[in-house]
Scaffold this motif. Structure first.
Motif, mmCIF file in Angstrom:
data_model
loop_
_atom_site.group_PDB
_atom_site.id
_atom_site.type_symbol
_atom_site.label_atom_id
_atom_site.label_comp_id
_atom_site.label_asym_id
_atom_site.label_seq_id
_atom_site.Cartn_x
_atom_site.Cartn_y
_atom_site.Cartn_z
ATOM 1 N N VAL A 1 34.644 42.926 33.977
ATOM 2 C CA VAL A 1 33.769 41.793 33.723
ATOM 3 C C VAL A 1 34.305 41.011 32.530
ATOM 4 O O VAL A 1 34.451 41.543 31.434
ATOM 5 C CB VAL A 1 32.327 42.269 33.435
ATOM 6 N N ASN A 2 34.629 39.762 32.764
ATOM 7 C CA ASN A 2 35.041 38.880 31.689
ATOM 8 C C ASN A 2 34.288 37.571 31.873
ATOM 9 O O ASN A 2 34.632 36.762 32.737
ATOM 10 C CB ASN A 2 36.547 38.656 31.709
ATOM 11 N N LEU A 3 33.257 37.374 31.094
ATOM 12 C CA LEU A 3 32.386 36.213 31.278
ATOM 13 C C LEU A 3 32.981 34.940 30.709
ATOM 14 O O LEU A 3 32.474 33.856 30.973
ATOM 15 C CB LEU A 3 31.021 36.495 30.643
ATOM 16 N N LEU A 4 34.048 35.037 29.914
ATOM 17 C CA LEU A 4 34.613 33.836 29.313
ATOM 18 C C LEU A 4 35.674 33.185 30.199
ATOM 19 O O LEU A 4 36.115 32.084 29.902
ATOM 20 C CB LEU A 4 35.236 34.192 27.949
ATOM 21 N N LYS A 5 36.081 33.850 31.279
ATOM 22 C CA LYS A 5 37.040 33.240 32.202
ATOM 23 C C LYS A 5 36.314 32.255 33.121
ATOM 24 O O LYS A 5 35.182 32.465 33.506
ATOM 25 C CB LYS A 5 37.715 34.307 33.064
#
Length: 100
Positions: free
Chosen positions: A95-99
Motif C-alpha cells: 500500500v502506497n497512498l502517495l503514488k
C-alpha cells in the motif's frame, strides 16, 4: 509484595516484544496489536512505580493511556477497513497512498 524489578522486567519485555512486532511485521492488524502491547508495557511500568512511590498519579496516567489506546484501536481498525476496501490488501508494503 512483588519486587519492583519484576514489574519493570515484565514491562520492558512487553515493550520490546511490541517494538519487534512493529518493526518486523507487515500486516497492519499485527502492527496495531504490537502497538497495544507496547502501551501495556508502559502501563505496567507506570503502575509499578505508582505502587512503589505510594502515589496515584501513575495509575491515573495509566488509565488515560488505556483510554487513548482504545481510541487508537477504533480509529486504526476503521482505517484498515477503508484501506482493505480500496486496495484489497492490508499488507503495508503493498500500500502506497502517495503514488498516483
Amino acid at each position: 509484595m512483588i519486587p519492583l524489578s519484576y514489574s519493570l522486567s515484565l514491562g520492558a519485555a512487553l515493550f520490546v516484544i511490541g517494538s519487534v512486532g512493529v518493526l518486523s511485521r507487515r500486516n497492519a492488524i499485527i502492527i496495531l496489536m504490537s502497538i497495544e502491547l507496547m502501551l501495556n508495557g508502559v502501563n505496567v511500568t507506570l503502575i509499578a512505580f505508582s505502587q512503589r512511590l505510594n502515589d496515584l498519579g501513575g495509575q491515573m496516567f495509566a488509565l488515560f493511556v488505556i483510554a487513548v489506546a482504545a481510541a487508537e484501536a477504533a480509529v486504526g481498525l476503521a482505517i484498515i477497513i477503508a484501506l482493505f476496501r480500496s486496495k484489497a490488501t492490508i499488507n503495508v508494503d503493498e500500500v502506497n497512498l502517495l503514488k498516483w
